[in-house]
Design a protein around this motif. Structure first.
Motif, PDB file in Angstrom:
ATOM      1  N   HIS A  45      46.405  50.518  30.359  1.00 42.07           N
ATOM      2  CA  HIS A  45      45.038  50.693  30.845  1.00 42.07           C
ATOM      3  C   HIS A  45      44.093  49.598  30.339  1.00 42.07           C
ATOM      4  N   THR A  46      44.360  49.070  29.160  1.00 45.52           N
ATOM      5  CA  THR A  46      43.467  48.051  28.591  1.00 45.52           C
ATOM      6  C   THR A  46      43.820  46.642  29.037  1.00 45.52           C
ATOM      7  N   MET A  47      44.827  46.475  29.851  1.00 45.28           N
ATOM      8  CA  MET A  47      45.174  45.146  30.357  1.00 45.28           C
ATOM      9  C   MET A  47      44.063  44.621  31.263  1.00 45.28           C
ATOM     10  N   GLY A  48      43.973  43.291  31.371  1.00 41.97           N
ATOM     11  CA  GLY A  48      43.001  42.676  32.247  1.00 41.97           C
ATOM     12  C   GLY A  48      43.341  42.888  33.713  1.00 41.97           C
ATOM     13  N   ALA A  49      42.400  42.534  34.578  1.00 46.09           N
ATOM     14  CA  ALA A  49      42.539  42.819  36.006  1.00 46.09           C
ATOM     15  C   ALA A  49      43.778  42.165  36.615  1.00 46.09           C
ATOM     16  N   ALA A  50      43.934  40.867  36.422  1.00 47.26           N
ATOM     17  CA  ALA A  50      45.031  40.148  37.071  1.00 47.26           C
ATOM     18  C   ALA A  50      46.401  40.538  36.529  1.00 47.26           C
ATOM     19  N   PRO A  51      46.612  40.564  35.200  1.00 44.01           N
ATOM     20  CA  PRO A  51      47.940  40.960  34.721  1.00 44.01           C
ATOM     21  C   PRO A  51      48.305  42.400  35.052  1.00 44.01           C
ATOM     22  N   LYS A  52      47.315  43.283  35.097  1.00 39.69           N
ATOM     23  CA  LYS A  52      47.619  44.671  35.454  1.00 39.69           C
ATOM     24  C   LYS A  52      48.036  44.757  36.927  1.00 39.69           C
ATOM     25  N   TRP A  53      47.331  44.021  37.774  1.00 38.74           N
ATOM     26  CA  TRP A  53      47.700  43.985  39.202  1.00 38.74           C
ATOM     27  C   TRP A  53      49.096  43.406  39.378  1.00 38.74           C
ATOM     28  N   ARG A 194      38.442  41.861  45.849  1.00 37.58           N
ATOM     29  CA  ARG A 194      38.868  41.012  46.962  1.00 37.58           C
ATOM     30  C   ARG A 194      39.748  39.852  46.504  1.00 37.58           C
ATOM     31  N   GLY A 195      39.808  39.603  45.192  1.00 38.30           N
ATOM     32  CA  GLY A 195      40.647  38.524  44.691  1.00 38.30           C
ATOM     33  C   GLY A 195      42.123  38.759  44.941  1.00 38.30           C
ATOM     34  N   ALA A 196      42.543  40.027  45.020  1.00 43.56           N
ATOM     35  CA  ALA A 196      43.965  40.324  45.217  1.00 43.56           C
ATOM     36  C   ALA A 196      44.498  39.718  46.503  1.00 43.56           C
ATOM     37  N   LYS A 197      43.703  39.786  47.574  1.00 47.48           N
ATOM     38  CA  LYS A 197      44.145  39.240  48.860  1.00 47.48           C
ATOM     39  C   LYS A 197      44.341  37.732  48.782  1.00 47.48           C
ATOM     40  N   ILE A 198      43.523  37.056  47.984  1.00 45.09           N
ATOM     41  CA  ILE A 198      43.623  35.600  47.868  1.00 45.09           C
ATOM     42  C   ILE A 198      44.825  35.205  47.009  1.00 45.09           C
ATOM     43  N   VAL A 199      45.045  35.920  45.913  1.00 43.01           N
ATOM     44  CA  VAL A 199      46.113  35.552  44.982  1.00 43.01           C
ATOM     45  C   VAL A 199      47.494  35.957  45.506  1.00 43.01           C
ATOM     46  N   GLU A 436      36.238  32.613  48.306  1.00 41.56           N
ATOM     47  CA  GLU A 436      36.627  33.922  48.813  1.00 41.56           C
ATOM     48  C   GLU A 436      37.161  34.826  47.704  1.00 41.56           C
ATOM     49  N   ALA A 437      37.654  34.206  46.615  1.00 45.40           N
ATOM     50  CA  ALA A 437      38.260  34.981  45.533  1.00 45.40           C
ATOM     51  C   ALA A 437      37.238  35.475  44.517  1.00 45.40           C
ATOM     52  N   THR A 438      36.147  34.747  44.359  1.00 46.54           N
ATOM     53  CA  THR A 438      35.183  35.074  43.310  1.00 46.54           C
ATOM     54  C   THR A 438      34.244  36.199  43.750  1.00 46.54           C
ATOM     55  N   PRO A 439      33.619  36.885  42.801  1.00 43.62           N
ATOM     56  CA  PRO A 439      32.716  37.996  43.143  1.00 43.62           C
ATOM     57  C   PRO A 439      31.552  37.536  44.026  1.00 43.62           C
ATOM     58  N   ARG A 440      31.204  38.346  44.997  1.00 43.88           N
ATOM     59  CA  ARG A 440      30.071  38.026  45.871  1.00 43.88           C
ATOM     60  C   ARG A 440      28.775  37.908  45.082  1.00 43.88           C
ATOM     61  N   SER A 441      28.708  38.643  43.968  1.00 40.05           N
ATOM     62  CA  SER A 441      27.487  38.626  43.159  1.00 40.05           C
ATOM     63  C   SER A 441      27.196  37.256  42.568  1.00 40.05           C
ATOM     64  N   TRP A 442      28.214  36.389  42.525  1.00 40.15           N
ATOM     65  CA  TRP A 442      27.982  35.043  42.020  1.00 40.15           C
ATOM     66  C   TRP A 442      27.193  34.193  43.018  1.00 40.15           C
TER      67      TRP A 442
END
Length: 474
Positions: A45-53, A194-199, A436-442
């Motif tokens: 559960h404490t893993m980061g977003a990309a390695p957990k995915w 949305r980064g998952a679709k790009i990676v 397309e991979a980065t957060p829209r909030s940026w």
């Protein structure tokens, strides 16, 4: 139970493979049924977003591989000890086997689990498999852990590495299969957004993909020593994510490369040295666990690094908008592919910790969130090595000039063209994918102007050197 024999619970972790697997081989040798299990506990559960995915993708493929040999992967979520105890009660298992982990959190968990199970009369055994050499078996002539890589490399070159076990063609199934969670309900990829679709197009999970990558690498390993630092060439092994999740075992890579050397292939020594560099990272993490959480050299605790994550220069670095093209290219490669060239990692880390005078832990934790090949030991050692607070560090001579690094390792600018879109009449698809991979909030736009440097390179270097000189004098 087949022939009335109680099953063995085989607890898989970062070892999602069937070959080169000592714990699996030991289970098979008993002739008893095997219940393969993966637990989604607090450490997952404490893993980061990309390695957990990426873990979720690996589990999906590994589950199919087990199905192909008449078995299945049982998935459970919750505290590791509690879930193992439930599985023991449900299956009648009398043994639990697993492959060792070496980071402090895993050691604490596994020690607790082993002690509690043994008190219940359950045989709990841990096995090698994630490393070539167990950390406590490698020592200096004085019997101390190594603190410098080259002497360790010399010490292990002549050591025997056991050959990898072949993958089984069948696992004996238990008479009763316990219930399993649906992997989709774990939502391991939720934080990728949305980064998952790009990676995703850049990921080929699973043991067979790992073995295929190894064979493909052997076709170009002759140039590995010269090409592995080139940003514009496919000169590396691309095995890091597979080694991280254990989709390939290090012994498999070691022996396959050794065989290539015996057959006359050039360049093998440089790669074997890199495998031992990975061992060195684990050696340090095991013997000095503060590597993953604090300065390996405690005298760096008073160093005046910036620790404000919301500082403008840190935000620019996180968004790959530092105004230094090769730094931004490396970070953008990570956002689009989930990986970053190793030379780029050093350049990116040096810029953050030296020119921007920002604490290495900010960068280490960001990589932990963004890299699909995240490895607790290699990530921590890499950042501390570059920052100066770790082993083999020479801070006065390791302030990389990103401009000269780019000129040397990307002489025609191909790497920059691949990952930088702003200011180019026809940006590459990979460069555009970053937006397309980065957060829209940026609020990033490829048609915007490329930013000026957030810190002038000569000024940043002088500031870092002055700080290092003050630290040395103190």
């Amino acid at each position: 139970m087949e022939d009335g024999q109680p099953p063995i619970i085989l607890w898989f972790r970062r070892d999602l493979r069937l070959s080169d697997h000592p714990a699996l081989a030991a289970s098979l040798a008993t002739g008893r049924p095997v219940v393969p299990v993966f637990l989604c506990d607090d450490l997952v559960h404490t893993m980061g977003a990309a390695p957990k995915w990426r873990l979720g993708l690996g589990l999906e493929v590994f589950g199919r591989a087990l199905n192909d040999i008449g078995s299945r992967l049982i998935l459970r979520q919750g505290d590791a000890l509690e879930q193992l105890q439930r599985l023991i009660s449900e299956t009648g298992a009398t043994d639990v086997y697993w492959s060792r982990a070496y980071d402090p959190a895993s050691i604490a968990r596994d020690t607790k689990v082993k002690s509690a199970l043994k008190e219940q009369g359950i045989e709990a055994k841990s096995f090698a498999g994630h490393l070539l050499f167990e950390p406590w078996t490698v020592a200096t002539k004085a019997g101390q852990p190594f603190r410098v890589f080259t002497p360790m490399w010399r010490a292990v070159q002549g050591r025997e590495v056991p050959p990898p076990e072949a993958a089984p063609t069948r696992l004996i199934a238990p008479a009763y299969w316990p219930t399993s969670d649906d992997l989709a309900t774990w939502h391991l990829g939720a934080a990728m957004n949305r980064g998952a679709k790009i990676v995703k197009p850049y990921v080929q999970p699973g043991e067979q993909a790992a073995l295929d990558h190894l064979e493909g690498f052997l076709n170009r390993i002759a140039n590995y020593g010269a090409d592995r630092d080139r940003l514009d060439l496919d000169g590396t092994s691309n095995l890091s994510e597979y080694l991280s999740l254990g989709e390939i075992g290090p012994r498999t890579a070691w022996h396959r490369v050794q065989r290539a050397a015996f057959e006359g292939t050039q360049g093998t020594g440089s790669f074997l040295r890199q495998l031992v560099w990975r061992e060195f990272a684990y050696h340090l993490m095991y013997h000095t666990p503060q590597l993953v959480s604090g300065n390996w050299k405690p005298e760096w605790d008073a160093f005046p690094w910036n620790e404000a994550r919301d500082a403008p220069e840190v935000k620019a670095w996180l968004q790959a908008r530092t105004g230094i093209p090769v730094v931004d290219a490396g970070l953008r490669q990570m956002y689009v592919t989930g990986r970053m060239h190793n030379r780029a990692r050093m350049i990116v880390a040096s810029h953050l910790t030296k020119h921007l005078m920002t604490h290495w832990k900010i960068g280490m934790e960001w990589f932990e969130d963004c890299l699909i090949d995240w490895d607790p030991a290699c990530n921590a050692m890499g950042w501390q090595w570059v920052a100066g607070s770790g082993p083999d560090a020479s801070p006065f001579f390791r302030i990389f000039n990103p401009v000269t690094q780019q000129e040397k390792f990307d002489p025609k600018g191909a790497y920059l063209n691949q990952w930088i879109a702003e200011g180019r009449p026809k940006p590459s698809e990979t460069a555009l994918s970053y937006f397309e991979a980065t957060p829209r909030s940026w609020g990033l736009n490829p048609k915007a102007d490329y930013p000026p440097p957030v810190v002038d390179l000569p000024t940043g270097r002088a500031r870092a050197l002055a700080a290092y000189e003050r630290r040395k004098n103190q």
